[in-house]
Design a protein around this motif. Structure first.
Motif, mmCIF file in Angstrom:
data_model
loop_
_atom_site.group_PDB
_atom_site.id
_atom_site.type_symbol
_atom_site.label_atom_id
_atom_site.label_comp_id
_atom_site.label_asym_id
_atom_site.label_seq_id
_atom_site.Cartn_x
_atom_site.Cartn_y
_atom_site.Cartn_z
ATOM 1 N N ARG A 85 58.118 -14.606 -2.515
ATOM 2 C CA ARG A 85 56.683 -14.337 -2.554
ATOM 3 C C ARG A 85 56.079 -14.417 -1.145
ATOM 4 N NH1 ARG A 85 52.262 -16.929 -2.308
ATOM 5 N NH2 ARG A 85 53.253 -18.971 -2.262
ATOM 6 N N ARG A 86 56.477 -15.457 -0.397
ATOM 7 C CA ARG A 86 55.948 -15.614 0.970
ATOM 8 C C ARG A 86 56.348 -14.430 1.846
ATOM 9 N NH1 ARG A 86 57.344 -21.203 1.173
ATOM 10 N NH2 ARG A 86 58.970 -20.730 2.681
ATOM 11 N N ASN A 87 57.623 -14.020 1.730
ATOM 12 C CA ASN A 87 58.093 -12.875 2.518
ATOM 13 C C ASN A 87 57.330 -11.604 2.146
ATOM 14 O OD1 ASN A 87 59.936 -14.286 4.035
ATOM 15 N ND2 ASN A 87 61.717 -13.725 2.787
ATOM 16 N N ALA A 88 57.120 -11.415 0.838
ATOM 17 C CA ALA A 88 56.415 -10.208 0.377
ATOM 18 C C ALA A 88 54.980 -10.213 0.907
ATOM 19 C CB ALA A 88 56.427 -10.147 -1.149
ATOM 20 N N GLU A 89 54.327 -11.377 0.848
ATOM 21 C CA GLU A 89 52.933 -11.454 1.314
ATOM 22 C C GLU A 89 52.827 -11.205 2.810
ATOM 23 O OE1 GLU A 89 51.218 -15.092 -0.127
ATOM 24 O OE2 GLU A 89 51.104 -14.286 -2.168
ATOM 25 N N GLN A 90 53.788 -11.774 3.546
ATOM 26 C CA GLN A 90 53.800 -11.580 5.001
ATOM 27 C C GLN A 90 53.988 -10.099 5.336
ATOM 28 O OE1 GLN A 90 56.764 -13.988 6.979
ATOM 29 N NE2 GLN A 90 56.405 -12.986 8.948
ATOM 30 N N ALA A 134 67.180 -1.134 4.362
ATOM 31 C CA ALA A 134 66.280 -0.445 3.414
ATOM 32 C C ALA A 134 67.147 0.322 2.413
ATOM 33 C CB ALA A 134 65.364 0.505 4.167
ATOM 34 N N ALA A 135 66.664 0.416 1.178
ATOM 35 C CA ALA A 135 67.471 1.087 0.147
ATOM 36 C C ALA A 135 66.552 1.745 -0.874
ATOM 37 C CB ALA A 135 68.376 0.067 -0.542
ATOM 38 N N VAL A 136 67.082 2.740 -1.571
ATOM 39 C CA VAL A 136 66.271 3.497 -2.524
ATOM 40 C C VAL A 136 66.695 3.184 -3.959
ATOM 41 C CG1 VAL A 136 65.630 5.800 -3.329
ATOM 42 C CG2 VAL A 136 65.855 5.358 -0.870
ATOM 43 N N TYR A 137 65.758 2.671 -4.726
ATOM 44 C CA TYR A 137 65.959 2.428 -6.165
ATOM 45 C C TYR A 137 64.865 3.183 -6.898
ATOM 46 C CZ TYR A 137 68.647 -1.498 -4.370
ATOM 47 O OH TYR A 137 69.546 -2.276 -3.701
ATOM 48 N N TYR A 138 65.068 4.368 -7.440
ATOM 49 C CA TYR A 138 66.322 5.036 -7.649
ATOM 50 C C TYR A 138 66.186 6.475 -7.205
ATOM 51 C CZ TYR A 138 67.416 0.875 -10.256
ATOM 52 O OH TYR A 138 67.647 -0.428 -10.578
ATOM 53 N N HIS A 139 67.169 6.995 -6.510
ATOM 54 C CA HIS A 139 67.186 8.388 -6.037
ATOM 55 C C HIS A 139 67.073 9.396 -7.177
ATOM 56 C CE1 HIS A 139 68.916 7.599 -1.952
ATOM 57 N NE2 HIS A 139 68.162 8.655 -1.726
ATOM 58 N N THR A 140 67.881 9.124 -8.210
ATOM 59 C CA THR A 140 67.965 10.087 -9.312
ATOM 60 C C THR A 140 67.520 9.424 -10.598
ATOM 61 O OG1 THR A 140 69.892 10.989 -8.190
ATOM 62 C CG2 THR A 140 69.489 11.775 -10.436
ATOM 63 N N PRO A 141 66.387 9.856 -11.162
ATOM 64 C CA PRO A 141 65.990 9.305 -12.463
ATOM 65 C C PRO A 141 67.074 9.637 -13.497
ATOM 66 C CG PRO A 141 64.228 10.639 -11.492
ATOM 67 C CD PRO A 141 65.447 10.865 -10.660
ATOM 68 N N ILE A 175 69.511 -5.771 1.705
ATOM 69 C CA ILE A 175 68.377 -5.642 0.792
ATOM 70 C C ILE A 175 68.314 -6.838 -0.165
ATOM 71 C CG2 ILE A 175 69.645 -4.135 -0.841
ATOM 72 C CD1 ILE A 175 65.896 -3.871 -0.034
ATOM 73 N N ASN A 176 69.446 -7.369 -0.519
ATOM 74 C CA ASN A 176 69.516 -8.590 -1.328
ATOM 75 C C ASN A 176 70.815 -9.297 -1.004
ATOM 76 O OD1 ASN A 176 67.423 -9.522 -3.133
ATOM 77 N ND2 ASN A 176 67.531 -7.527 -4.118
ATOM 78 N N ALA A 177 70.870 -10.589 -1.187
ATOM 79 C CA ALA A 177 72.099 -11.323 -0.887
ATOM 80 C C ALA A 177 72.167 -12.567 -1.760
ATOM 81 C CB ALA A 177 72.129 -11.729 0.586
ATOM 82 N N PRO A 233 63.887 -5.521 2.561
ATOM 83 C CA PRO A 233 64.418 -6.848 2.225
ATOM 84 C C PRO A 233 63.356 -7.955 2.247
ATOM 85 C CG PRO A 233 65.687 -5.823 4.008
ATOM 86 C CD PRO A 233 64.454 -4.989 3.811
ATOM 87 N N VAL A 234 63.288 -8.728 1.166
ATOM 88 C CA VAL A 234 62.411 -9.922 1.142
ATOM 89 C C VAL A 234 63.143 -11.121 0.522
ATOM 90 C CG1 VAL A 234 60.175 -8.703 1.056
ATOM 91 C CG2 VAL A 234 61.371 -9.230 -1.085
ATOM 92 N N HIS A 235 64.471 -11.027 0.380
ATOM 93 C CA HIS A 235 65.204 -12.086 -0.331
ATOM 94 C C HIS A 235 65.110 -13.419 0.431
ATOM 95 C CE1 HIS A 235 68.707 -12.094 2.360
ATOM 96 N NE2 HIS A 235 68.675 -10.769 2.344
#
Ligand SMILES: Cc1ncc(COP(=O)(O)O)c(C=O)c1O
Length: 369
Positions: free
Chosen positions: A251-256, A309-316, A4-6, A345-347
């Motif tokens: 930004r490019r990854n997100a737009e794609q 894929a990951a969940v931010y955030y499961h529990t408020p 998801i990030n690196a 992931p879009v990093h």
């Protein structure tokens, strides 16, 4: 697995670390070694603030900021519950009570129209969080804060590169707090920064960073060891130089991804309101009409295909066992978002082909569900 990030680490960071090690200066007594000073100056320029004060985590930045504005026992601080726990945790550590406010379901940031009803005589500050890399609606929040004589600490831990009305985080706040945790848009492994324009607050924050000392062994106030080591500062300086290219790739990854996923009726894609620039720390979609169970099955299916894929955030935060003691809240938008969101992931390490693969897998998995 496409994570998801690196952290994006190049030869420059490695060389910078070696240089610090060879110099023998790994830190300094008051937290203001040569690499720290250089990094602070560059970061202050980047976010157009008068001062930047480097610390050893985003959590430390929040705690120091709360102490600097005088938060203590009996005070209340308003924040969203849809955030990383550190935002609330540091309010409690400063002795105050966290007061949770619901979010806007489209931006996932604190809903300004819900803030005033949470203000009491004890309220001293608001901490809006720039979630996923999108600024909170800071101008409106500033107006509310001014009306009620409250301070604003902006939690910009996820928002390097974000712009709001053309301005970086911090412009409408008294203090902004940043994180350089390894997953962030720019990183130092662990690390944080506090940005501020007020001379007196800056001086206080520097003292708090190192045991309340302006001079070694003369504590003037309660402080801590929140100093950033020289190695981290050297990494941070290089990462800051690379940040524009990291942001451009995100930004490019997100737009794609948005282009490919636009035909998925089941998904609500991230939208940035007019006048905002997203930092794309997380590309977060919403599985419409899902509950947490269905969303989690979908996330697990993507993970089986190698998509982190990951969940931010499961529990408020207001629903976490420790934080329930601060009140029985019902925050419908927060609670629904927590059941439906997932991030893709879009990093900068994700290639165009991988974005295509992510989009195709999402589409096929939705068809089977
Ligand atoms: C919104 C938010 N606030 C605070 C923090 C705390 O930062 P750190 O992990 O550097 O202590 C983080 C991140 O990790 C965060 O995402």
């Amino acid at each position: 697995m496409i994570s998801i990030n690196a952290p994006q680490i190049g030869e420059e960071e490695i060389e910078a670390v070696i240089k610090v090690l060879k110099s023998g200066t790994l830190t300094s007594g008051l937290g203001n070694g040569p690499n720290v000073i250089k990094f602070e100056k560059a970061f202050a320029e980047f976010v157009k603030s008068k001062y930047a004060i480097a610390v050893n985590s985003g959590t430390a930045a929040l705690h120091a900021a709360l102490l600097a504005i005088g938060i203590s026992r009996g005070d209340e601080v308003i924040l969203p519950s849809f955030t990383f726990v550190a935002t609330a945790e540091m309010i409690v550590l400063a002795g105050a009570k966290p007061v949770f406010v619901d979010i806007n379901p489209k931006t996932y940031t604190i809903e300004p129209s819900k803030i005033e009803e949470a203000i009491t005589k004890k309220t001293k500050a608001i901490i809006p969080v720039d979630l996923y890399g999108l600024s909170a609606d800071m101008k409106v929040i500033r107006e509310i804060a001014d009306k009620h004589d409250l301070k604003i600490i902006e939690d910009a831990a996820q928002a390097h590169g974000a712009l709001y009305k053309g301005e970086p985080p911090g412009k409408f706040a008294d203090i902004a707090c940043w994180s350089f945790y390894a997953s962030k848009n720019m990183m130092t492994g662990e690390g944080g920064m506090i940005t501020v324009n007020d001379d007196e607050l800056a001086e206080k924050l520097r003292c708090i960073r190192s045991h309340g000392e302006r001079e070694k062994y003369h504590s003037e106030m309660l402080g801590h060891n929140y100093r950033m080591p020289e190695i981290e500062a050297a990494i941070g300086y290089i990462q800051l130089k690379k940040l524009p290219s990291f942001l451009e790739k995100r930004r490019r990854n997100a737009e794609q991804l948005t282009k490919k996923l636009e035909r998925c009726d089941e998904l609500l894609l991230p939208r940035k309101p007019e006048g905002y620039r997203h930092g794309w720390y997380l590309y977060t979609v919403r599985l419409k009409n899902a509950n947490a169970n269905r969303r989690d099955i979908f996330v697990n299916e993507l993970r089986k295909h190698g998509i982190g894929a990951a969940v931010y955030y499961h529990t408020p935060v207001h629903m976490m066992s420790f934080y329930r003691r601060f009140g029985a809240y019902r925050l419908p938008e927060t609670e629904l978002a927590a059941q439906q969101v997932l991030s893709l992931p879009v990093h900068p390490g994700v290639s165009e082909r991988q974005i295509d693969f992510i989009a195709e897998t999402v589409i096929q998995t939705l068809k089977k569900a």
